[in-house]
Design an enzyme around this catalytic site. Structure first.
Site, PDB file in Angstrom:
ATOM      1  CB  ALA A 164      -0.941  -0.008   1.204  1.00 12.92           C
ATOM      2  CG  ASP A 165       3.552   2.616   3.299  1.00 13.77           C
ATOM      3  OD1 ASP A 165       2.673   3.470   3.439  1.00 13.77           O
ATOM      4  OD2 ASP A 165       4.166   2.115   4.255  1.00 13.77           O
ATOM      5  CG  LEU A 166       6.650   0.123  -1.426  1.00  9.92           C
ATOM      6  CD1 LEU A 166       7.257  -1.257  -1.637  1.00  9.92           C
ATOM      7  CD2 LEU A 166       7.747   1.185  -1.422  1.00  9.92           C
TER       8      LEU A 166
END
Length: 391
Positions: A164-166
């Site tokens: 999700a972050d990336l």
């Protein structure tokens, strides 16, 4: 020249999504000024580990570092001077924080109408969850990934990387580049924003579309593909391999290679839908056959038969693979104290203006004097700012 060597970015981000966004721009030559609090001001400064550790080095390479306490008026004047020279500001504060710090789009645009503000949040810039702190695993759970990951009945399982972050970082970088292109026509900046939750749902792709279009709620499928078989992990004589038989032609090629050509036209298995309906029977047929030979032998055989397959690597095996070495994604960097190290390079190639890791991640405030000098500050004034803990 690198593709983005004419672009200056003020990086106010931390943790992973924002730094990953700025890393993409940095490796393509943008002048990334990482603005961070002076030593001792930020209690969470070590959230990504040691300054010379693997995570900080990988996230913040190719950037410059300016130490600046944005809560002090003199620091604010420095920041506004930088905004006048910049193309982009990237931040991943909770939505309300940017307004308290004066880094919201309206404030920045009043200083520089061409500025592009990129904001990354956990759940969006408004709505019932806007003030919630967002982290990768929370977005994985809320975006549906954990519910379909793992073995059937196992319970929710997180992915083994910060997907999700990336992905939010990649979407933010994409939005920035589109805004830069549009600014070439309009002459105006704009505010672009994304969130971990939106990025995670977008990355669910066909799994999300199965529900939206057909009303199907996907379940855990383990290592099997949710809607195609045999596509998944099969045991071999000495380990495992990934088998990727998606189309009916590939199925017939596989049947010929294993010496069972009649299975290619068997009504139980001849089509994608038939094989999916009879998934247990497909597995029961194939598992004993694949256990008769080694993984490497199967890889050679299946490649010759035009059947997609691949090994399943641990990370040391990933970087020992001949194709990985050929791609050069383990990028060499010289670190001043650690010596030669390798970082994860960018997975996109521009033939005329390729990306490059230009330097290791900087020490905190390593470039403060140089950046302030560029803004016209004299050495005596810089010393006074240091003494006052502005920088």
């Amino acid at each position: 020249m690198a593709a983005l060597s004419h672009i200056r970015v003020l990086d106010l981000t931390r943790v992973r999504a924002g730094p990953a966004c700025c890393r993409i721009l940095a490796d393509h030559g943008a002048d990334i000024i990482k603005i961070e609090a002076p030593e001792g001001v930020d209690p969470n400064a070590t959230i990504n580990g040691a300054r010379d550790g693997y995570d900080m080095q990988n996230l913040h390479r190719s950037k410059r570092s300016l130490s600046l306490n944005l809560k002090m008026p003199e620091a604010r004047a420095i920041f506004e001077a930088l905004v006048k020279t910049a193309d982009v500001v990237v931040e991943n504060y909770r939505p309300d924080v940017k307004y308290r710090l004066g880094v919201d789009y309206e404030t920045l645009a009043a200083i520089n109408p061409r500025i592009i503000l990129a904001s990354i949040s956990g759940f969006g810039q408004d709505g019932p969850y806007e003030k919630r702190p967002g982290f990768d695993q929370i977005a994985q759970g809320m975006g549906g990934l954990m519910a379909v990951t793992g073995l059937p009945g196992q319970g929710p399982v997180r992915a083994g990387t910060a997907i999700a972050d990336l992905s939010a970082g990649v979407y933010a970088a994409t939005g920035i580049l589109m805004a830069i292109i549009e600014r070439g026509e309009s002459g105006k900046g704009q505010w672009i924003h994304t969130s971990l939750l939106e990025a995670m749902i977008s990355m669910m792709d066909f799994q999300a579309a199965r529900y939206l279009v057909d009303g199907v709620v996907p379940e855990q499928a383990g290592n099997d593909h949710p809607v195609s078989t045999p596509t998944g992990v099969v045991p071999t004589k000495d380990g495992y391999l990934n088998l990727g038989v998606a189309g009916d032609g590939q199925w017939r090629h596989l049947c010929e290679e294993i010496g069972r050509p009649e299975l290619g036209t068997d009504p139980r298995f001849a089509t994608v839908d038939a094989r999916l309906e009879n998934r247990p029977a497909v597995r029961d047929l194939l598992e004993p056959i694949f256990r008769e030979d080694t993984t490497q032998s199967w890889l050679v055989r299946l490649e010759a038969a035009h059947v997609p397959a691949g090994p399943i690597y641990r990370m040391d095996e990933v970087f020992a693979d001949a194709q990985v070495a050929h791609l050069g994604i383990a990028a060499p960097v010289d670190h001043p104290t650690r010596g030669p190290i390798k970082l994860v390079g960018l997975p996109v190639h521009l033939t005329r203006t390729p990306a490059k890791i230009s330097r290791p991640a900087p020490d905190l405030g390593e470039d403060t004097d140089a950046i302030l000098t560029e803004l016209g500050y004299a050495a005596e004034k810089i010393a006074a700012l240091r003494a006052a803990k502005v920088v």
